[in-house]
Design a protein around this motif. Structure first.
Motif, PDB file in Angstrom:
ATOM      1  N   ALA A  47       0.829  -1.208   0.000  1.00  9.24           N
ATOM      2  CA  ALA A  47       0.000   0.000   0.000  1.00  9.24           C
ATOM      3  C   ALA A  47       0.863   1.258   0.000  1.00  9.24           C
ATOM      4  O   ALA A  47       0.573   2.234  -0.708  1.00  9.24           O
ATOM      5  N   LEU A  48       1.927   1.241   0.781  1.00 13.56           N
ATOM      6  CA  LEU A  48       2.775   2.424   0.898  1.00 13.56           C
ATOM      7  C   LEU A  48       3.425   2.761  -0.444  1.00 13.56           C
ATOM      8  O   LEU A  48       3.513   3.929  -0.837  1.00 13.56           O
ATOM      9  N   ARG A  49       3.875   1.740  -1.174  1.00 13.71           N
ATOM     10  CA  ARG A  49       4.465   1.972  -2.494  1.00 13.71           C
ATOM     11  C   ARG A  49       3.486   2.692  -3.424  1.00 13.71           C
ATOM     12  O   ARG A  49       3.902   3.497  -4.263  1.00 13.71           O
ATOM     13  N   ARG A  50       2.212   2.399  -3.276  1.00 12.71           N
ATOM     14  CA  ARG A  50       1.223   2.991  -4.179  1.00 12.71           C
ATOM     15  C   ARG A  50       1.041   4.489  -3.972  1.00 12.71           C
ATOM     16  O   ARG A  50       0.540   5.180  -4.850  1.00 12.71           O
ATOM     17  N   LEU A  51       1.424   4.963  -2.817  1.00 16.41           N
ATOM     18  CA  LEU A  51       1.297   6.407  -2.576  1.00 16.41           C
ATOM     19  C   LEU A  51       2.510   7.194  -3.043  1.00 16.41           C
ATOM     20  O   LEU A  51       2.455   8.421  -3.114  1.00 16.41           O
ATOM     21  N   GLU A  52       3.599   6.497  -3.361  1.00 18.47           N
ATOM     22  CA  GLU A  52       4.773   7.204  -3.858  1.00 18.47           C
ATOM     23  C   GLU A  52       4.465   7.814  -5.228  1.00 18.47           C
ATOM     24  O   GLU A  52       3.908   7.167  -6.100  1.00 18.47           O
ATOM     25  N   PHE A  79       2.333  10.178  -5.461  1.00 15.41           N
ATOM     26  CA  PHE A  79       1.046  10.836  -5.235  1.00 15.41           C
ATOM     27  C   PHE A  79       1.100  11.739  -4.001  1.00 15.41           C
ATOM     28  O   PHE A  79       0.397  12.749  -3.939  1.00 15.41           O
ATOM     29  N   VAL A  80       1.885  11.352  -3.018  1.00 21.05           N
ATOM     30  CA  VAL A  80       2.028  12.123  -1.775  1.00 21.05           C
ATOM     31  C   VAL A  80       3.467  12.623  -1.690  1.00 21.05           C
ATOM     32  O   VAL A  80       4.411  11.835  -1.802  1.00 21.05           O
ATOM     33  N   ASP A  81       3.645  13.910  -1.503  1.00 22.12           N
ATOM     34  CA  ASP A  81       4.971  14.525  -1.406  1.00 22.12           C
ATOM     35  C   ASP A  81       5.239  14.872   0.051  1.00 22.12           C
ATOM     36  O   ASP A  81       4.961  15.975   0.519  1.00 22.12           O
ATOM     37  N   ASP A  82       5.763  13.901   0.794  1.00 21.55           N
ATOM     38  CA  ASP A  82       6.003  14.093   2.224  1.00 21.55           C
ATOM     39  C   ASP A  82       7.100  13.127   2.657  1.00 21.55           C
ATOM     40  O   ASP A  82       6.832  12.081   3.258  1.00 21.55           O
ATOM     41  N   PRO A  83       8.356  13.454   2.362  1.00 22.95           N
ATOM     42  CA  PRO A  83       9.462  12.527   2.651  1.00 22.95           C
ATOM     43  C   PRO A  83       9.553  12.126   4.116  1.00 22.95           C
ATOM     44  O   PRO A  83       9.879  10.979   4.431  1.00 22.95           O
ATOM     45  N   VAL A  84       9.295  13.066   5.024  1.00 22.33           N
ATOM     46  CA  VAL A  84       9.381  12.754   6.456  1.00 22.33           C
ATOM     47  C   VAL A  84       8.331  11.719   6.824  1.00 22.33           C
ATOM     48  O   VAL A  84       8.603  10.768   7.577  1.00 22.33           O
ATOM     49  N   TRP A  85       7.128  11.900   6.290  1.00 23.38           N
ATOM     50  CA  TRP A  85       6.058  10.929   6.558  1.00 23.38           C
ATOM     51  C   TRP A  85       6.430   9.555   6.013  1.00 23.38           C
ATOM     52  O   TRP A  85       6.238   8.539   6.694  1.00 23.38           O
ATOM     53  N   PHE A  86       6.968   9.505   4.809  1.00 23.91           N
ATOM     54  CA  PHE A  86       7.349   8.212   4.235  1.00 23.91           C
ATOM     55  C   PHE A  86       8.434   7.541   5.086  1.00 23.91           C
ATOM     56  O   PHE A  86       8.396   6.328   5.305  1.00 23.91           O
ATOM     57  N   ASP A  87       9.399   8.301   5.574  1.00 22.68           N
ATOM     58  CA  ASP A  87      10.448   7.719   6.415  1.00 22.68           C
ATOM     59  C   ASP A  87       9.831   7.037   7.632  1.00 22.68           C
ATOM     60  O   ASP A  87      10.194   5.893   7.977  1.00 22.68           O
ATOM     61  N   ALA A  88       8.909   7.726   8.291  1.00 21.48           N
ATOM     62  CA  ALA A  88       8.274   7.157   9.487  1.00 21.48           C
ATOM     63  C   ALA A  88       7.409   5.952   9.133  1.00 21.48           C
ATOM     64  O   ALA A  88       7.401   4.940   9.855  1.00 21.48           O
ATOM     65  N   ALA A  89       6.684   6.053   8.022  1.00 24.08           N
ATOM     66  CA  ALA A  89       5.806   4.959   7.621  1.00 24.08           C
ATOM     67  C   ALA A  89       6.596   3.704   7.277  1.00 24.08           C
ATOM     68  O   ALA A  89       6.227   2.586   7.667  1.00 24.08           O
ATOM     69  N   TRP A  90       7.686   3.863   6.535  1.00 24.00           N
ATOM     70  CA  TRP A  90       8.513   2.699   6.190  1.00 24.00           C
ATOM     71  C   TRP A  90       9.106   2.062   7.446  1.00 24.00           C
ATOM     72  O   TRP A  90       9.237   0.825   7.523  1.00 24.00           O
ATOM     73  N   ALA A  91       9.455   2.867   8.436  1.00 24.02           N
ATOM     74  CA  ALA A  91       9.971   2.312   9.688  1.00 24.02           C
ATOM     75  C   ALA A  91       8.906   1.487  10.401  1.00 24.02           C
ATOM     76  O   ALA A  91       9.195   0.415  10.960  1.00 24.02           O
TER      77      ALA A  91
END
Length: 551
Positions: A293-298, A300-312
């Motif tokens: 699911a997270l890959r699908r938002l790449e 579409f969502v421009d929020d690197p800090v959020w992605f870092d936390a989500a991947w963790a």
């Protein structure tokens, strides 16, 4: 793409029947439905609540409108923003998320309202102006308030429909309706700070983990921020060891068998299940599709800090599966409870728990592969190697589940092979890493009329299997999420044309059945009798597939 300038709201309105699609508002718990068990010309007003039947949440038992001559004014039209009683010039709309407003256009009319605990009908006339209906009661309001409510409700839906994803002409009507479903299923969860798009206000009011993943996949095409909010909620409450909860709901989370609602326990007891009252708490989660699911938002969502936390968060949840759900210690995690699979009624769970299942193996391989790719992107070579090596080990264990004589990946319960052949045996395609012989075996199963080549594919149990049922949840009916995963699996396993053909057939299934229902009968393509309607992931994945084939 759409060539006829028909507004999306008008397209969606064609499906708003007040039976399978209620009248509601994004963010509201109020539902207006036809009174199917009482007066045919009456409406009923219910509240959507977690684990409570609609019949236990009645605001108005019956509502009827009468014209100036005293004749019953039937519903003449339903639009996303209003219900029209044409003969009386009366409309019903929302006054914010917590109230309805009933008012007229200046002519004479009457309304008759029966409350749930009162046999007596209360009458209101046009001389009163308009009527507000809410959980706190029924009151008279000025007509100007009703007019303002009409305008405000129209603006809410206009703002939603302007985001409707663009698709081919033949898919535009159903796409608009599916977009309405996603908007209609928005609720606010108290204290959560985010909007949840629930599976359905008719029966499923909460944020189930893998529903959130599938729903986000569709939302990303029109409202990426709302898609992000679904993952925010799904990722917000991990346990200390990284397990993600099964459900986030009004009263907390569902992460353990100790948290099960009384109704679920009763259902399990009736089935004779020993896990209705386990001797020790059993963790409850959902299949590990978080990275998917997270890959699908790449992009579409421009929020690197959020992605870092989500991947963790995803990485910690992956560790939980191997550290705490490998219940026999053989390196392959198992499902410790049917609810954690999402396939509650599947015949693979007729076996003794825990169940080692090829779908879980496939999800874990895919998730480790995606985590490895992410680690490489952020130049964490050690993490990339760790995830890649574990994915390869899990793949070897998955390959050992292949039964050459039977021709499919076989589940096992408490170490004993399970005889049932189900769709979980097809989902290893999703890894994109199967040997040619295994891929050929799955394609043979998909082409076999006695197995998975039904009129409307793909059934969740092979037709030849003794446990197959055309109607029973997860024991035969077609589910859009399984088909969508198989579409992807076929593409990544070297058969994109077959994947596209399944995507087109799945889109046609939803269109021909009249909407994104929970599940469908494979022999007729109709809604299964016990399936709910206006179902979130069916709507979201219809949109996702429609966008893909329209590109």
């Amino acid at each position: 793409m759409t060539g006829v300038a028909i507004p999306a709201a008008s397209r969606a309105a064609r499906f708003l029947d007040l039976v399978s699609a209620p009248f509601t508002l994004p963010g509201s718990r109020i539902l207006v439905l036809r009174d199917r068990d009482g007066l045919p010309e009456a409406l009923t007003v219910r509240l959507a609540e977690y684990e409570k039947p609609l019949d236990d949440c009645v605001l108005v038992r019956t509502l009827r409108v009468f014209d100036a001559e005293g004749a019953v004014a039937r519903v003449s039209g339903v639009r996303p923003d209003r219900i029209e009683f044409g003969a009386a010039g009366v409309t019903l709309t929302f006054e914010g998320p917590d109230a309805l407003s009933l008012g007229g256009d200046g002519g004479e009319w009457d309304a008759e309202i029966v409350l749930p605990d009162d046999e007596r009908a209360v009458r209101f006339s046009s001389s009163a102006g308009a009527v507000r209906i809410s959980a706190t009661g029924i009151s008279r309001i000025p007509r100007i308030v009703h007019d303002d409510a009409l305008a405000a409700t129209a603006r809410i839906w206009d703002d939603w429909f302007v985001r409707t994803p663009a698709v081919r002409d033949d898919l535009a009507d159903m796409t608009a309706f599916c977009w309405w479903v996603l908007g209609a299923n928005i609720v606010s969860l108290p204290g959560r700070g985010a909007r949840a798009v629930v599976p359905s206000k008719i029966g499923y009011v909460g944020l189930w983990q893998w529903d959130a993943y599938f729903i986000a996949a569709g939302l990303r095409h029109g409202d990426p921020e709302l898609a992000k909010e679904q993952l925010d909620l799904a990722f917000a409450f991990p346990t200390a060891d990284g397990q993600l909860p099964d459900v986030v709901h009004d009263e907390g989370i569902l992460a353990s068998s100790d948290d099960l609602p009384a109704g679920d326990r009763d259902t399990l007891r009736r089935a004779g299940s020993s896990i209705a009252d386990p001797s020790a708490p059993i963790p409850l989660t959902k299949p590990p599709l978080a990275a998917w699911a997270l890959r699908r938002l790449e992009g579409f969502v421009d929020d690197p800090v959020w992605f870092d936390a989500a991947w963790a968060t995803v990485a910690r949840s992956q560790e939980w599966w191997f550290a705490h759900s490998d219940l026999d210690g053989d390196g392959m995690p198992e499902y410790g409870h049917p609810y954690s699979s999402g396939l509650d009624d599947s015949p693979v769970f007729d076996a003794e728990l825990p169940v080692a299942s090829p779908d879980l193996a496939a999800y874990l391989i895919l998730q480790d592969d995606l985590l490895a790719a992410r680690a490489r992107e952020v130049r964490d070579g050690a993490a990339a190697s760790r995830h890649a090596e574990r994915a390869s080990r899990t793949l070897a264990l998955l390959e050992a589940m292949w039964d050459e004589d039977a021709g499919y990946f076989r589940s096992s319960g408490a170490g004993v092979p399970v005889e049932a052949e189900t769709a979980v045996s097809l989902l290893p395609l999703l890894t994109g890493r199967l040997r040619g012989g295994h891929v050929s075996g799955i394609l043979d199963a998909l082409d076999d009329p006695d197995r998975f080549a039904t009129l409307w594919p793909v059934p969740t149990v092979a037709r030849r299997d003794p446990s197959f049922s055309d109607e029973r949840m997860w024991r035969g009916p077609v589910w859009v999420n399984v088909n969508a995963l198989l579409v992807e699996g076929l593409a990544v396993s070297g058969h994109p044309a077959r994947g596209r053909a399944l995507a087109e057939r799945t889109l046609r299934l939803v269109i021909d059945a009249g909407g994104p229902h929970e599940y469908f009968t494979p022999s007729t393509g109709r809604k299964a009798q016990t399936a709910t309607t206006a179902f979130g992931w069916s709507a979201a994945l219809f949109i996702d597939l429609a966008v893909a084939v329209s590109g």
